[in-house]
Motif scaffolding. Structure first.
Motif, PDB file in Angstrom:
ATOM      1  N   LYS A   1      48.234  11.395 144.560  1.00  0.00           N
ATOM      2  CA  LYS A   1      47.804  12.702 145.061  1.00  0.00           C
ATOM      3  C   LYS A   1      47.671  13.778 143.983  1.00  0.00           C
ATOM      4  CE  LYS A   1      46.809  12.886 149.370  1.00  0.00           C
ATOM      5  NZ  LYS A   1      47.022  13.945 150.337  1.00  0.00           N
TER       6      LYS A   1
ATOM      7  N   ARG B   1      67.258  21.704 140.848  1.00  0.00           N
ATOM      8  CA  ARG B   1      65.876  21.313 141.129  1.00  0.00           C
ATOM      9  C   ARG B   1      65.040  21.874 139.978  1.00  0.00           C
ATOM     10  NH1 ARG B   1      64.722  20.067 146.752  1.00  0.00           N
ATOM     11  NH2 ARG B   1      62.635  20.899 146.437  1.00  0.00           N
TER      12      ARG B   1
ATOM     13  N   ILE C   1      59.852  15.297 143.587  1.00  0.00           N
ATOM     14  CA  ILE C   1      59.190  15.855 144.759  1.00  0.00           C
ATOM     15  C   ILE C   1      57.879  16.508 144.334  1.00  0.00           C
ATOM     16  CG2 ILE C   1      59.409  17.517 146.652  1.00  0.00           C
ATOM     17  CD1 ILE C   1      62.525  17.151 146.266  1.00  0.00           C
ATOM     18  N   GLY C   2      56.807  16.164 145.030  1.00  0.00           N
ATOM     19  CA  GLY C   2      55.527  16.756 144.680  1.00  0.00           C
ATOM     20  C   GLY C   2      54.398  15.989 145.323  1.00  0.00           C
ATOM     21  N   PRO C   3      53.176  16.181 144.902  1.00  0.00           N
ATOM     22  CA  PRO C   3      52.777  17.187 143.916  1.00  0.00           C
ATOM     23  C   PRO C   3      52.787  18.583 144.540  1.00  0.00           C
ATOM     24  CG  PRO C   3      50.847  16.061 144.789  1.00  0.00           C
ATOM     25  CD  PRO C   3      52.035  15.449 145.460  1.00  0.00           C
TER      26      PRO C   3
ATOM     27  N   THR D   1      58.758  25.370 147.550  1.00  0.00           N
ATOM     28  CA  THR D   1      57.853  25.189 148.688  1.00  0.00           C
ATOM     29  C   THR D   1      57.590  26.520 149.395  1.00  0.00           C
ATOM     30  OG1 THR D   1      59.679  24.697 150.215  1.00  0.00           O
ATOM     31  CG2 THR D   1      58.663  22.832 149.096  1.00  0.00           C
TER      32      THR D   1
ATOM     33  N   VAL E   1      53.811  28.396 145.575  1.00  0.00           N
ATOM     34  CA  VAL E   1      52.795  28.085 146.582  1.00  0.00           C
ATOM     35  C   VAL E   1      51.486  28.845 146.388  1.00  0.00           C
ATOM     36  CG1 VAL E   1      54.292  27.220 148.406  1.00  0.00           C
ATOM     37  CG2 VAL E   1      53.926  29.681 148.210  1.00  0.00           C
TER      38      VAL E   1
ATOM     39  N   ALA F   1      61.046  18.199 153.543  1.00  0.00           N
ATOM     40  CA  ALA F   1      60.566  18.683 152.243  1.00  0.00           C
ATOM     41  C   ALA F   1      61.694  18.785 151.213  1.00  0.00           C
ATOM     42  CB  ALA F   1      59.892  20.044 152.406  1.00  0.00           C
ATOM     43  N   LEU F   2      62.863  19.229 151.654  1.00  0.00           N
ATOM     44  CA  LEU F   2      63.985  19.360 150.721  1.00  0.00           C
ATOM     45  C   LEU F   2      64.614  17.992 150.460  1.00  0.00           C
ATOM     46  CD1 LEU F   2      65.530  22.673 152.077  1.00  0.00           C
ATOM     47  CD2 LEU F   2      64.332  22.360 149.915  1.00  0.00           C
TER      48      LEU F   2
ATOM     49  N   GLY G   1      62.351  14.858 150.504  1.00  0.00           N
ATOM     50  CA  GLY G   1      61.504  15.142 149.354  1.00  0.00           C
ATOM     51  C   GLY G   1      60.029  14.902 149.633  1.00  0.00           C
ATOM     52  N   TYR G   2      59.638  14.903 150.899  1.00  0.00           N
ATOM     53  CA  TYR G   2      58.231  14.732 151.265  1.00  0.00           C
ATOM     54  C   TYR G   2      57.696  16.053 151.791  1.00  0.00           C
ATOM     55  CZ  TYR G   2      58.005   9.717 150.627  1.00  0.00           C
ATOM     56  OH  TYR G   2      57.985   8.470 150.077  1.00  0.00           O
ATOM     57  N   VAL G   3      56.883  16.702 150.987  1.00  0.00           N
ATOM     58  CA  VAL G   3      56.308  17.977 151.401  1.00  0.00           C
ATOM     59  C   VAL G   3      54.973  17.683 152.076  1.00  0.00           C
ATOM     60  CG1 VAL G   3      55.593  20.276 150.648  1.00  0.00           C
ATOM     61  CG2 VAL G   3      57.430  19.085 149.434  1.00  0.00           C
TER      62      VAL G   3
ATOM     63  N   LYS H   1      51.186  18.525 151.207  1.00  0.00           N
ATOM     64  CA  LYS H   1      50.944  18.278 149.783  1.00  0.00           C
ATOM     65  C   LYS H   1      50.818  16.773 149.542  1.00  0.00           C
ATOM     66  CE  LYS H   1      50.865  22.363 148.017  1.00  0.00           C
ATOM     67  NZ  LYS H   1      49.629  22.839 147.419  1.00  0.00           N
ATOM     68  N   ILE H   2      51.902  16.039 149.853  1.00  0.00           N
ATOM     69  CA  ILE H   2      51.868  14.596 149.592  1.00  0.00           C
ATOM     70  C   ILE H   2      50.964  13.891 150.613  1.00  0.00           C
ATOM     71  CG2 ILE H   2      54.055  14.147 150.853  1.00  0.00           C
ATOM     72  CD1 ILE H   2      53.622  12.286 147.727  1.00  0.00           C
ATOM     73  N   TYR H   3      51.023  14.321 151.858  1.00  0.00           N
ATOM     74  CA  TYR H   3      50.111  13.808 152.892  1.00  0.00           C
ATOM     75  C   TYR H   3      49.683  14.939 153.807  1.00  0.00           C
ATOM     76  CZ  TYR H   3      51.976   9.295 151.461  1.00  0.00           C
ATOM     77  OH  TYR H   3      52.341   8.218 150.718  1.00  0.00           O
ATOM     78  N   THR H   4      48.459  14.859 154.272  1.00  0.00           N
ATOM     79  CA  THR H   4      48.039  15.780 155.328  1.00  0.00           C
ATOM     80  C   THR H   4      48.385  15.131 156.667  1.00  0.00           C
ATOM     81  OG1 THR H   4      45.880  14.748 155.497  1.00  0.00           O
ATOM     82  CG2 THR H   4      46.081  16.584 153.943  1.00  0.00           C
TER      83      THR H   4
ATOM     84  N   GLU I   1      46.176  12.209 157.279  1.00  0.00           N
ATOM     85  CA  GLU I   1      46.589  11.009 156.529  1.00  0.00           C
ATOM     86  C   GLU I   1      47.750  10.314 157.223  1.00  0.00           C
ATOM     87  OE1 GLU I   1      45.310  11.980 151.933  1.00  0.00           O
ATOM     88  OE2 GLU I   1      46.957  13.098 152.811  1.00  0.00           O
TER      89      GLU I   1
ATOM     90  N   LEU J   1      52.460  26.758 154.028  1.00  0.00           N
ATOM     91  CA  LEU J   1      52.133  25.561 153.244  1.00  0.00           C
ATOM     92  C   LEU J   1      51.463  24.466 154.088  1.00  0.00           C
ATOM     93  CD1 LEU J   1      54.293  24.166 150.392  1.00  0.00           C
ATOM     94  CD2 LEU J   1      53.066  22.631 151.901  1.00  0.00           C
TER      95      LEU J   1
END
Lengths: 281, 472
Positions: free
Chosen positions: A27, A44, A86-88, A219, A238, B171-172, B210-212, B215-218, B221, B399
């Motif tokens: 991504k 972090r 964690i990202g992108p 975030t 952001v 996300a965290l 840790g999955y935002v 960002k990482i997926y819409t 998706e 976001l």
């Protein structure tokens, strides 16, 4: 857990890590960053994605050891695992055809310029790269920057490599010589980005800087990274990290980057002490 | 039997002791105390308490089981409606809900329902190996839940109990949302949150930290990865500032940052933990809600010599729980009512030195029904402080919505969703909790999570019925 596949020491205190994180690699876009947390007690740490390989599922980050967290990161080796990547995160750099783009990188700000320069080149721009550092051994990623540049200029503060002076001096010289630039993109220490911004301001030359304030969640939840851009408070995590350099209140950014200097010193001291007594590996 | 007009007191750490540590303040009932309090319940047939509970726990039912010392039965009864009882027993505003409706409250103090809920939840954890509800066979469908706060956890738990495979994306780096980043350890120990999250996991729910998402997926998706429905419970994670001069000075925090550094990142254990926090000598916390109380009490525990809580209305209008205001006051927080900051002053190096305030008086009631505070001309004065925490509420974090253009938002950026089901403008997507309602309570977020789970279940059953019909 994210495995470190490779580690390179690019210069004293400057290390490059190749990390396996296929979902992020798939991504990632130029200009984005990740947050890294080494272990349960770790901060972090926001770090720009310096390179990504979608097929191999890897990202590269370059770290300069400056405080306890980056020292701890620098001690990790190939085969070690990082607790969280964690990202992108952040809005990708707006890559568009502007004719010629100057890509300016200072110190550990050089690697983050690489994917951006590559991106601008892919859409047909001519790339003039200006990279620099304090001294020769800190000029890193020269080969990779060369590979995506049509022109490369190197500066060092002490004149040990390339031209003596700052990247902003070289940019000023090029513009003064009549080099037609459609955009300047700069990454590096805040003072350097401010200097670049001052060089281009009189020419009203569009200049984009990638800011690196203190962050926590990254975030948009905490506001630690807020910075004044054009009189409005923006959250770099952001709303950025890229902003119109001529609108950025660099003095406020510099001040806010210094919030934890005392604490960082204290953390580093207690960490050093543990090291000396052999209490850490 | 004569009913005691007073509820059984719960032991707490003494204020002088507790401001020196981050351990839980309220210590919970002993078995004897729980027995004594449970016996105060009148066992009303109409159970007004249950009707007042957002998730409709059978309150007389579980209390009767406590009286009979059937604690396992009591916790089983609660968990039919509420999978997070140890948390709710601690942070739910019972005084405005079940306990307010309690028949006893007409003459006496109401039954301490929250304390009893906490007692049985803690009893089960102390015993270890919590009983797991039996799960129906797997429906073959997967549901994604975005956000692991109270709304997401409640939704995921119920969906698992309907037979879905649920993945929560957080996300965290730790699950729990506001329960881990916002509410302090001394009010809700993180070990309790972990236990309750583990319980949800034991129902087969997968938690990916840790999955935002956005960002990482819409969301689209996620659908193409095979999720049949999505619930969004991402909270109201956008800090508000007042928009006054000096808010970007060093030493000024949003409550979110101040609490996240302390709770999630454990800055109170710095430098053992890596994340620092500025420990103010004199701290001003602006706001009158629970978050403001949490921030004030946190500042004290971090080592501030003096903490001021600045609120523009009077005590009666404070949105914080009465108990929390009392706790803060007992601990030495100085409450400054009818006071509003007008700017923050700093030195040349960019550090906060003082907060300038103006006195307020209450005027006519505004649209919220509370009296509108009006500044008193010429009453400006400054308070010397080096740290300021803005705890004046949170907005909608853009976001995820900004990555989902087909998700309808209201003018404040909150997701537009059906009031009873949480259905959004996007097919297959539900939403609930603070991202729909704006800042509210843990229990109301859980209630939204539960009703969306029910609606998602109905939607998926109907869809599979339709596709079966098409096949035949």
């Amino acid at each position: 857990m994210y495995e470190i596949l490779d580690k390179k020491e690019l210069a004293p205190l400057v290390k490059e890590f190749l990390i396996s994180c296929p979902e992020i690699a798939r991504k990632a876009q130029p200009g984005q960053f990740v947050v890294v947390r080494i272990d349960e007690r770790g901060e972090r740490i926001p770090l720009t994605i310096a390179d990504y390989n979608r097929d191999k599922g890897t990202i590269a980050i370059v770290v300069q050891e400056a405080g306890k967290s980056t020292y701890r990161l620098g001690e990790l080796n190939s085969g070690d695992r990082i607790l969280d990547v964690i990202g992108p995160l952040g809005i990708p750099t707006r890559v568009e055809n502007r004719g010629t783009v100057a890509c300016v990188g200072g110190g550990v700000g050089i690697p983050p310029v690489y994917p951006v320069a590559r991106g601008f080149r892919q859409v047909g721009n001519k790339i003039v790269s200006i990279i620099g550092a304090r001294t020769k051994e800190l000029v890193i990623w020269e080969e990779r920057i060369t590979s995506v540049s049509d022109e490369l200029h190197i500066t060092t503060d002490d004149g040990s490599y390339g031209l003596k002076g700052f990247v902003s001096d070289e940019l000023k010289r090029l513009i003064g010589e009549g080099k037609k630039l459609g955009l300047v993109f700069a990454v590096g220490p805040t003072l350097m980005m401010r200097a670049v911004s001052e060089v281009t301001r009189p020419y009203k030359l569009r200049t984009v800087v990638s800011l690196n304030p203190i962050m926590v969640d990254a975030t948009g939840m905490c506001g630690a990274c807020r910075v004044n851009v054009g009189g409005k408070t923006k959250f770099v995590c952001v709303d950025g990290p890229d902003f119109d350099a001529h609108q950025v209140d660099f003095d406020q950014l510099l001040s806010r980057q210094r919030i934890y200097l005392q604490e960082e010193k204290k953390a580093l001291q207690s960490y050093d002490l543990l090291h000396r007594h052999g209490k850490l590996k | 039997m004569k009913i005691s007009p007073q509820r059984v007191e719960m032991a707490r750490q003494e204020p002088k002791v507790r401001i020196k540590n981050f351990n839980e303040v309220a210590l919970g009932y002993t078995e004897e105390q729980a027995q004594e309090e449970a016996e105060r319940c009148l066992q009303c047939k109409k159970a007004p308490c249950t009707k007042a509970c957002p998730v409709e726990i059978d309150i007389p039912g579980f209390i009767a089981r406590i009286v009979n010392k059937d604690y396992q039965g009591a916790i089983r009864q609660i968990k039919e409606a509420n999978l997070l009882p140890a948390m709710c027993g601690r942070v739910c505003p019972q005084e405005g809900l079940c306990e307010k409706a309690c028949t006893l409250s007409k003459k006496f103090e109401p039954v301490a329902i929250g304390r009893l809920e906490r007692f049985v939840a803690d009893w089960e954890f102390r015993k270890g190996n919590p009983e797991r509800s039996t799960l129906p066979p797997y429906t073959g469908k997967r549901v994604a839940v975005i956000g692991s706060g109270p709304a997401g956890l409640a939704c995921a738990g119920d969906l698992a109990r309907f037979g879905y495979k649920v993945t929560i994306f957080e996300a965290l780096h730790k699950p729990g949302g506001v329960l881990v980043y916002g509410i302090p350890e001394f009010r809700l120990p993180k070990a309790i949150v972990e236990q309750e999250v583990n319980y949800i996991k034991s129902l087969g729910v997968e938690v990916k930290t840790g999955y935002v998402i956005g960002k990482i997926y819409t969301l689209d998706e996620l659908f193409s990865q095979g999720y049949s429905a999505i619930f969004i419970g991402i909270g109201a994670g956008l800090p508000k500032f007042m928009g006054i001069t000096g808010e970007n000075l060093n030493g000024v925090y949003s409550a979110n940052e101040f609490l996240t550094r302390t709770n999630l990142m454990k800055a109170y254990l710095f430098p053992e933990y890596d994340t620092p926090i500025k420990i103010g000598r004199r701290v001003a916390v602006v706001g009158g809600g629970n978050v403001a109380m949490d921030a004030s009490r946190t500042a004290l525990r971090l080592g501030a010599a003096k903490v001021f809580n600045i609120y523009r209305r009077s005590r009666q209008e404070m949105p914080a729980r009465v108990e929390e205001v009392q706790n803060a006051q007992d601990e030495g927080v100085e409450l400054k009512f009818l006071t509003n900051p007008i700017r923050i002053l700093g030195n040349k190096e960019g550090w906060t030195t003082a907060i300038e305030c103006i006195r307020m008086e209450l005027g006519e009631p505004d649209e919220s029904g509370r009296c509108r505070p009006v500044p008193v001309k010429g009453s400006e004065y400054t308070i010397e402080v080096d740290v300021v925490v803005m705890a004046i509420g949170a907005g909608a974090n853009p976001l995820l919505p900004s990555a989902t253009p087909d998700l309808k938002l209201n003018k404040w950026g909150y997701i537009v969703a059906d009031e009873t089901t949480g259905k959004t403008s996007k097919e297959g997507v539900w939403a609930g909790g603070d991202i729909v309602s704006g800042s509210a309570t843990v229990i109301s977020a859980m209630a939204c999570g539960r009703s969306s789970a029910k609606a998602i279940h109905q939607y998926l059953m109907e869809r599979s019925k339709r596709s079966k019909m098409r096949v035949s």
